[in-house]
Scaffold this active site. Structure first.
Site, PDB file in Angstrom:
ATOM      1  N   ALA A 162      12.422   4.091   0.684  1.00  0.00           N
ATOM      2  CA  ALA A 162      11.081   4.341   0.154  1.00  0.00           C
ATOM      3  C   ALA A 162      10.125   3.151   0.169  1.00  0.00           C
ATOM      4  CB  ALA A 162      11.190   4.881  -1.272  1.00  0.00           C
ATOM      5  N   ASP A 256      12.538   7.809   6.446  1.00  0.00           N
ATOM      6  CA  ASP A 256      11.729   6.852   7.204  1.00  0.00           C
ATOM      7  C   ASP A 256      12.546   5.563   7.308  1.00  0.00           C
ATOM      8  OD1 ASP A 256       9.134   6.173   8.452  1.00  0.00           O
ATOM      9  OD2 ASP A 256       9.017   4.707   6.832  1.00  0.00           O
ATOM     10  N   CYS A 309       8.534   3.694  12.828  1.00  0.00           N
ATOM     11  CA  CYS A 309       7.321   3.117  13.415  1.00  0.00           C
ATOM     12  C   CYS A 309       7.702   2.364  14.693  1.00  0.00           C
ATOM     13  CB  CYS A 309       6.587   2.207  12.432  1.00  0.00           C
ATOM     14  SG  CYS A 309       7.591   0.911  11.680  1.00  0.00           S
TER      15      CYS A 309
END
Length: 426
Positions: A162, A256, A309
């Protein structure tokens, strides 16, 4: 004097070596992604050159206004006014992000805005409201994964990796939507506490977890909690004092994962000087392990969003392919009809695995190439593993966000869902 001269000579040699290494890494980066993307994700070399040129430009400042609606309207008017006052000085006009509510972009990068004295009022405004929790400065493509997760009130949500918390704040705002839709009242806060929805925000590093907590506390929502744990070994949670047979499962999970971050070059250009194929290879195992554990915690009918990313297929499609191949109840969802104003490219169903060659070039490998130290999971699935192309066809539903499409960084997003249990017919 001789000692000083030796020191100066050593510094010169190191600087020359560093410059040569940087040039080699930049050339390797460009060659690697030209091989992976041209003809597959980007149409031709001219478009690839456009993408590379965009990666060399500063990233525009973007933000979300997170205040309740009445205050949000006032803050947005203030932002537009402040940006317009210094438009000719380098801040640029403030414009809305069409695909997210209360998302804004300024027409210049962070450093460009800071170096102009006339922007002092705008900078002070940004700092004040970020500390107050009424805005969140966040890269535009970083806002995308929570939108595809589509969390809502009444759902249990896990954010496995997170920190620093910008995406988590979106999730908290989504599950606590009723409170964010109006001015914060005691009644709204108590209703949030009584509801079953919660966001569990986890990060492995303690310092980053502290940053996460600090950021989430700004928003004043009670429906989140933070943990510090290696996401590969997230423990089972048994709610209540008596231990039930079934541990807690989550309706929505955001995964993520840590990555090479080469999609953030516009924000952190120094990453290019250290870029190597080996970085993606080393992270692949960690990413796959985190995704596997997250999938184990996903409820039937639940949704998992895997994102990075990074542009690298060994960190992206290779992970998703193995996750789906190992668990037949998981499917990659076609989300092309969601957020139609958001430009995206489809995922790769095949890619090439390279390693760093001694001469600074790339060395190509194949899964059937004999003895190799590379993990088998780095390679695309073959006909033996995926005879009817069921998994490889699903990879085309993955989404790649490229910098030259919407003046952003680069990002990868895959939306996966677990099949709901079949309902018995009467």
């Amino acid at each position: 004097k001789r000692k000083r001269q030796r020191g100066e000579k050593k510094e010169w040699v190191l600087s020359q070596r560093s410059s040569a290494d940087e040039s080699r890494s930049a050339a390797q980066f460009e060659a690697y992604y030209k091989a992976q993307l041209v003809g597959r994700v980007v149409a031709e070399e001219a478009e690839f050159a456009e993408m590379m040129a965009t990666l060399r430009r500063a990233l525009p400042v973007t933000l979300r206004v997170t205040a309740e609606p009445g205050l949000a309207s006032r803050l947005e008017a203030e932002l537009v006014g402040l940006a317009a006052e210094v438009e000719t000085e380098g801040a640029g006009r403030a414009s809305r992000l069409e695909w997210i509510e209360h998302g804004w972009r300024l027409g210049a990068g962070r450093n460009e805005i800071r170096k102009i004295a006339a922007n002092a009022a705008l900078l002070a405004w940004l700092k004040t409201h970020e500390e107050a929790g009424t805005i969140t400065r966040q890269e535009a493509v970083s806002m995308v994964p929570p939108l595809f997760l589509d969390a809502g009130p009444g759902e249990r949500v896990l954010d496995a990796c997170a920190a620093p918390g910008s995406k988590t704040s979106q999730l908290v705002q989504a599950v606590d939507a009723e409170r964010f839709a109006s001015a914060a009242t005691l009644e709204a806060t108590l209703a949030s506490l009584e509801a079953s929805h919660v966001v569990l925000a986890n990060d492995e590093r303690l310092a980053r977890a502290h940053t996460l907590v600090h950021r989430l506390k700004r928003h004043g929502s009670p429906c989140w909690l933070a943990t510090q744990c290696d996401a590969r070994s997230l423990p089972n949670i048994y709610p209540g004092r008596r231990r039930p047979k079934q541990h807690l499962l989550f309706d929505k999970i955001l995964c993520d994962v840590p990555c090479s971050s080469d999609g953030t070059l516009r924000k952190t250009p120094l990453l290019l000087a250290r870029w190597k194929c080996a970085s993606g290879h080393a992270l692949h195992a960690l990413q796959l392990a985190i995704a596997r554990r997250a999938a184990q915690l996903l409820a039937p009918g639940g949704r998992l969003v895997y994102s990075t990313c990074s542009l690298n297929p060994v960190e992206n499609e290779a992970v998703v392919a193995r996750l789906v191949a190992e668990d037949a109840s998981l499917k990659v969802v076609d989300a092309s009809d969601r957020l139609p104003r958001l430009k995206r490219r489809r995922g790769l169903d095949t890619w090439t695995v390279f390693s760093d060659a001694d001469d600074g070039l790339l060395k190509e490998h194949s899964a059937a190439g004999g003895r190799t130290k590379l993990r088998p999971t780095l390679f695309p699935l073959g006909d033996a593993d995926d005879p009817d192309r069921a998994v490889r066809d699903q990879l085309l539903h993955c989404m790649r966000f490229l910098p030259h499409d919407d003046d952003t960084g680069a990002f990868f997003v895959a939306v996966l869902e677990r099949a709901a249990p079949a309902t018995a017919t009467p």
